[in-house]
Write a protein that holds these residues in place. Structure first.
Motif, PDB file in Angstrom:
ATOM      1  N   GLU A 186     -28.274  88.813  92.838  1.00 49.61           N
ATOM      2  CA  GLU A 186     -29.451  89.463  92.264  1.00 49.61           C
ATOM      3  C   GLU A 186     -30.706  89.117  93.051  1.00 49.61           C
ATOM      4  O   GLU A 186     -31.543  89.987  93.334  1.00 49.61           O
ATOM      5  CB  GLU A 186     -29.601  89.060  90.789  1.00 49.61           C
ATOM      6  N   GLU A 187     -30.800  87.835  93.390  1.00 58.15           N
ATOM      7  CA  GLU A 187     -31.981  87.393  94.140  1.00 58.15           C
ATOM      8  C   GLU A 187     -32.084  88.129  95.475  1.00 58.15           C
ATOM      9  O   GLU A 187     -33.151  88.626  95.856  1.00 58.15           O
ATOM     10  CB  GLU A 187     -31.901  85.880  94.390  1.00 58.15           C
ATOM     11  N   PHE A 188     -30.933  88.217  96.178  1.00 62.08           N
ATOM     12  CA  PHE A 188     -30.984  88.827  97.505  1.00 62.08           C
ATOM     13  C   PHE A 188     -31.232  90.334  97.420  1.00 62.08           C
ATOM     14  O   PHE A 188     -31.967  90.899  98.228  1.00 62.08           O
ATOM     15  CB  PHE A 188     -29.696  88.551  98.273  1.00 62.08           C
ATOM     16  N   GLU A 189     -30.622  90.976  96.426  1.00 63.23           N
ATOM     17  CA  GLU A 189     -30.866  92.419  96.254  1.00 63.23           C
ATOM     18  C   GLU A 189     -32.348  92.672  96.009  1.00 63.23           C
ATOM     19  O   GLU A 189     -32.943  93.609  96.553  1.00 63.23           O
ATOM     20  CB  GLU A 189     -30.034  92.960  95.094  1.00 63.23           C
ATOM     21  N   ASP A 190     -32.913  91.803  95.191  1.00 67.34           N
ATOM     22  CA  ASP A 190     -34.339  91.900  94.910  1.00 67.34           C
ATOM     23  C   ASP A 190     -35.151  91.806  96.204  1.00 67.34           C
ATOM     24  O   ASP A 190     -36.016  92.655  96.480  1.00 67.34           O
ATOM     25  CB  ASP A 190     -34.722  90.746  93.969  1.00 67.34           C
ATOM     26  N   ALA A 191     -34.817  90.771  96.971  1.00 63.65           N
ATOM     27  CA  ALA A 191     -35.530  90.550  98.223  1.00 63.65           C
ATOM     28  C   ALA A 191     -35.333  91.724  99.174  1.00 63.65           C
ATOM     29  O   ALA A 191     -36.258  92.170  99.866  1.00 63.65           O
ATOM     30  CB  ALA A 191     -35.051  89.250  98.868  1.00 63.65           C
ATOM     31  N   PHE A 192     -34.115  92.248  99.205  1.00 64.83           N
ATOM     32  CA  PHE A 192     -33.784  93.330 100.124  1.00 64.83           C
ATOM     33  C   PHE A 192     -34.579  94.591  99.827  1.00 64.83           C
ATOM     34  O   PHE A 192     -35.106  95.242 100.722  1.00 64.83           O
ATOM     35  CB  PHE A 192     -32.289  93.620 100.046  1.00 64.83           C
ATOM     36  N   TRP A 193     -34.680  94.937  98.570  1.00 66.82           N
ATOM     37  CA  TRP A 193     -35.372  96.176  98.228  1.00 66.82           C
ATOM     38  C   TRP A 193     -36.885  96.041  98.226  1.00 66.82           C
ATOM     39  O   TRP A 193     -37.594  97.026  98.235  1.00 66.82           O
ATOM     40  CB  TRP A 193     -34.884  96.722  96.887  1.00 66.82           C
ATOM     41  N   HIS A 194     -37.399  94.806  98.191  1.00 69.53           N
ATOM     42  CA  HIS A 194     -38.842  94.628  98.219  1.00 69.53           C
ATOM     43  C   HIS A 194     -39.369  94.327  99.610  1.00 69.53           C
ATOM     44  O   HIS A 194     -40.569  94.344  99.833  1.00 69.53           O
ATOM     45  CB  HIS A 194     -39.262  93.504  97.260  1.00 69.53           C
TER      46      HIS A 194
END
Lengths: 225, 251
Positions: A53-61
């Motif tokens: 979840e953390e990385f997906e968040d970082a990826f899309w932002h």
């Protein structure tokens, strides 16, 4: 006669036949291991979901892939999720292939996908480790317990044959101690089955998440100049 | 890319938690079964009652025995006033009352007569008659006491017989394996022939309960109860040679 029959658990186990005791010991070991794996996997999967979840968040932002790569590599091994590794593997491969001149765009994308695919499979293998053990504990340990019970009841009835006037009190302790084996088997099996089903489901969800990320990341890379 | 080196997190906490789960499970098992064992105790107490109940039933009647022996003196006390009254009314009632005791106690009369003859006074005669009567009454009382004792003995024998019949019934009933669907008012009557020592010679069905499964179950139970308990006194065996027994599923 059997006025003060001690039917405590310790008494039952210590009075059981050697084979029943062996079965009980085996089941105890298996149960301990399966519980250890249950907790291990619980922590691992929970950690994995959090990191994803953390990385997906970082990826899309964060649209800058280089920064993302730095972010993914900077985190320690402990905090590096499967998704970060997939991303890093794909990005490294993409950059390498781009630097080589004369490589077609399609070939670059194919190589990148293969690299991500390999990392994805390795990660899935890591996540699914020990799950097979839980599955086999769940399916086999009731039978092992049942075997101990059948053996114990066989003994109880064989002892009964030597008694002239058979009452229920003659068989009851033998059956009780034999049933401890079944209880043990079920105690080992039920949590293992529940945990296996739950973890298999969660890993399945993670795997579809990784899959869709791979596809989306490929698209992002394809759009790169 | 050190993909082969994986960090497996929380190995120790997982192990500790696994041990914790098991210790909880075993604590539950241990205390659960211990708790059940206490619950069994009353059940075993009732089992004990089976063997001790008949003895206890015998014991209480022994006390009434002693009490019943005491009453015989009471009739004597009541008799004495009767004698005192005739002494006071010497002239008239004596001749009327004298003939009565004579037929009753002819055996003791000679003694009284021998004692009476030397002293020829009429009032003394009345007194002697009264004494004779008293002796007669005492003997009658003794006889009564003896009869009572015999009755007591018969009652004691009856009690022993009843007790052992109850024991036999109980032993057979314990061995009955109830077939399903037996009506509560079923009533099977059997005649059981015994040999000395309690061996069952045969069991004949006198009246069927209407349910052959129940009849068969009772018959099997009778044969299975061999040997049946008999009183230690072998002279009582004639009471047990042929037993008529009624079996009801509700008992």
């Amino acid at each position: 006669m059997e006025v003060t029959q001690d039917l405590s658990f310790v008494h039952l186990v210590s009075n059981a036949s050697v084979l029943v005791q062996l079965v009980l010991g085996l089941l105890l070991l298996v149960s301990l291991m399966s519980w250890w794996y249950i907790f291990l996997k619980m922590f691992a999967i929970r950690n994995e979901i959090r990191l994803t979840e953390e990385f997906e968040d970082a990826f899309w932002h964060n649209q800058n892939l280089n920064e993302l790569y730095k972010y993914a590599n900077s985190s320690s091994l402990r905090n590096q999720g499967a998704l970060e590794r997939i991303f890093a593997a794909g990005f490294v491969e993409f950059v390498k292939l781009k630097k080589q001149h004369g490589v077609e765009a399609n070939a670059v994308m194919d190589g990148t996908r293969r690299a991500m695919r390999a990392t994805y499979q390795r990660e899935m293998d890591r996540l699914e480790s020990h799950l097979a053990f839980l599955a086999s504990v769940g399916s086999v340990s009731p039978y092992v317990g049942l075997f101990g019970t059948v053996w114990g009841i066989m003994n109880a009835f064989r002892g009964l044959a030597n008694v002239g006037q058979a009452t229920l009190a003659h068989v009851a302790p033998g059956i009780a101690e034999a049933l401890v084996a079944t209880a043990m088997g079920l105690f080992a099996a039920i949590p293992a089955v529940v945990a296996y089903n739950r973890y298999a489901h969660e890993i399945n969800r993670l795997s579809t998440r990784f899959d869709s990320f791979t596809e989306e990341f490929s698209n992002v890379l394809q759009r790169q100049p | 890319m050190s993909a082969t080196v994986y960090y497996e997190p929380n190995k120790l906490p997982a192990g500790i938690l696994a041990l914790l789960v098991h210790s909880i499970f075993f604590a539950l098992l241990y205390f659960g079964l211990n708790w059940n064992r206490h619950a069994y105790l009353p059940a075993t107490m009732t089992v004990q009652l089976w063997s001790s109940l008949p003895d206890e039933v015998v014991a209480p009647p022994v006390i009434p025995k002693a009490e019943e022996v005491v009453p015989p003196p009471q009739p004597e006390k009541i008799v004495q006033p009767d004698i005192v009254i005739p002494e006071k009314k010497k002239p008239v009632p004596v001749p009327v009352e004298v003939p009565k005791p004579k037929p009753e106690i002819k055996k003791t009369a000679p003694k009284a007569a021998k004692v009476a003859k030397p002293k020829s006074d009429t009032p003394k005669l009345g007194k002697q008659n009264a004494e004779a009567r008293r002796i007669a009454e005492q003997q009658a009382a003794l006889q009564k006491a003896e009869q009572a004792r015999q009755a007591e003995q018969a009652a004691a024998i009856g009690r022993v017989v009843d007790e052992y019949q109850a024991k036999i019934q109980a032993k057979i009933r314990r061995n009955i394996v109830m077939p399903p669907n037996v009506a509560n008012d079923a009533r099977a009557e059997f005649m059981v022939t015994l040999l000395p020592g309690g061996t069952v010679l045969n069991a004949v069905r006198l009246k069927s309960s209407g349910n052959t499964a129940y009849d068969d179950a009772v018959e099997r139970a009778i044969l299975k109860s061999d040997p049946l308990p008999l009183p230690p006194d072998a002279t009582l065996f004639y009471r047990f040679r042929e037993l008529d027994m009624v079996f009801k599923p509700t008992e």
